[in-house]
Design a protein around this motif. Structure first.
Motif, mmCIF file in Angstrom:
data_model
loop_
_atom_site.group_PDB
_atom_site.id
_atom_site.type_symbol
_atom_site.label_atom_id
_atom_site.label_comp_id
_atom_site.label_asym_id
_atom_site.label_seq_id
_atom_site.Cartn_x
_atom_site.Cartn_y
_atom_site.Cartn_z
ATOM 1 N N MET A 38 25.699 -38.810 -19.988
ATOM 2 C CA MET A 38 26.865 -37.926 -19.058
ATOM 3 C C MET A 38 28.473 -37.887 -19.192
ATOM 4 O O MET A 38 28.837 -36.819 -18.930
ATOM 5 N N THR A 53 28.239 -34.525 -20.509
ATOM 6 C CA THR A 53 28.253 -33.361 -19.506
ATOM 7 C C THR A 53 29.704 -33.116 -18.812
ATOM 8 O O THR A 53 29.654 -31.808 -18.461
ATOM 9 N N SER A 61 18.724 -34.771 -14.055
ATOM 10 C CA SER A 61 18.550 -35.704 -15.122
ATOM 11 C C SER A 61 19.080 -37.116 -14.899
ATOM 12 O O SER A 61 19.046 -38.133 -16.199
ATOM 13 N N ARG A 62 20.230 -37.852 -13.814
ATOM 14 C CA ARG A 62 20.758 -38.552 -14.501
ATOM 15 C C ARG A 62 20.002 -39.267 -13.610
ATOM 16 O O ARG A 62 20.735 -40.860 -13.695
ATOM 17 N N GLU A 63 19.188 -39.416 -12.635
ATOM 18 C CA GLU A 63 18.699 -40.540 -12.449
ATOM 19 C C GLU A 63 16.952 -40.459 -12.734
ATOM 20 O O GLU A 63 16.570 -39.250 -12.316
ATOM 21 N N TYR A 82 19.640 -36.861 -21.077
ATOM 22 C CA TYR A 82 21.323 -36.910 -19.835
ATOM 23 C C TYR A 82 22.036 -37.683 -21.125
ATOM 24 O O TYR A 82 21.896 -38.593 -21.058
ATOM 25 N N GLU A 131 21.913 -31.828 -14.188
ATOM 26 C CA GLU A 131 22.710 -33.699 -13.777
ATOM 27 C C GLU A 131 22.276 -33.938 -13.058
ATOM 28 O O GLU A 131 21.623 -34.902 -13.316
ATOM 29 N N GLU A 132 21.938 -32.991 -11.323
ATOM 30 C CA GLU A 132 21.700 -33.462 -10.713
ATOM 31 C C GLU A 132 20.140 -34.745 -10.983
ATOM 32 O O GLU A 132 19.352 -35.011 -10.474
#
Length: 168
Positions: free
Chosen positions: A49, A52, A29-31, A47, A26-27
């Motif tokens: 959300m 996840t 791919s979230r930005e 990603y 997540e870290e």
């Protein structure tokens, strides 16, 4: 699901590793960064959300369930040969280990030792004397080592053979 304490511990480690892996994914791919010339859709990593968070929530529930089952097991199962539950033994082991280290240091002392004169002023020769029986400290160290060995073996036996029910 029937598991031993050792198996439940391994399952708990596996669940925590899976949880941390999802957090790392997540870290990453979230930005994302896109140059002015690029189309953001071409650079967008996969990603979701909500997916996840749902996966993390499901793992958190499993981790709580396994941890609770281990806690209940540890507070209700007695270690054979010792009048203690597993959780009491888990407190006693470091206490016994600390005693072992103290007795080990005490058993290695000389009955009388000259104090290093560089740390003292004057010409007086000083000695440090032990204020206990060194042979008694050695005997106690041997007893503590034996107790530690028996305790660890008994705990290993419980962890490897007694089972608990975990409803995952």
């Amino acid at each position: 699901m029937q598991l031993t304490s050792a198996q439940a511990g391994k399952l708990l480690r596996k669940l925590n590793e899976e949880y941390n892996m999802i957090l790392q994914e997540e870290e990453q791919s979230r930005e994302f960064v896109v140059s002015i010339q690029e189309d953001p859709e071409d650079a967008r990593p996969a990603y979701d959300m909500l997916d996840t968070l749902a996966r993390l929530k499901a793992l958190e529930k499993k981790i709580r369930t396994v941890r609770h089952a281990l806690n209940v097991f540890n507070t209700t199962h007695t270690v054979p040969g010792f009048d203690m539950t597993v959780d009491q033994v888990l407190v006693y082991l470091p206490q016994l280990t600390a005693l072992k280290y103290r007795l080990s240091a005490m058993s290695k002392k000389l009955p009388k030792k000259r104090v290093d004169p560089t740390y003292r002023s004057g010409n007086l020769v000083e000695y440090t004397y032990v204020n206990y029986d060194i042979d008694q400290a050695r005997a106690m160290l041997s007893d503590v080592n034996d107790e530690l060995g028996r305790l660890q073996l008994a705990l290993d036996e419980v962890n490897a053979h007694e089972t608990m029910e975990i409803d995952l």
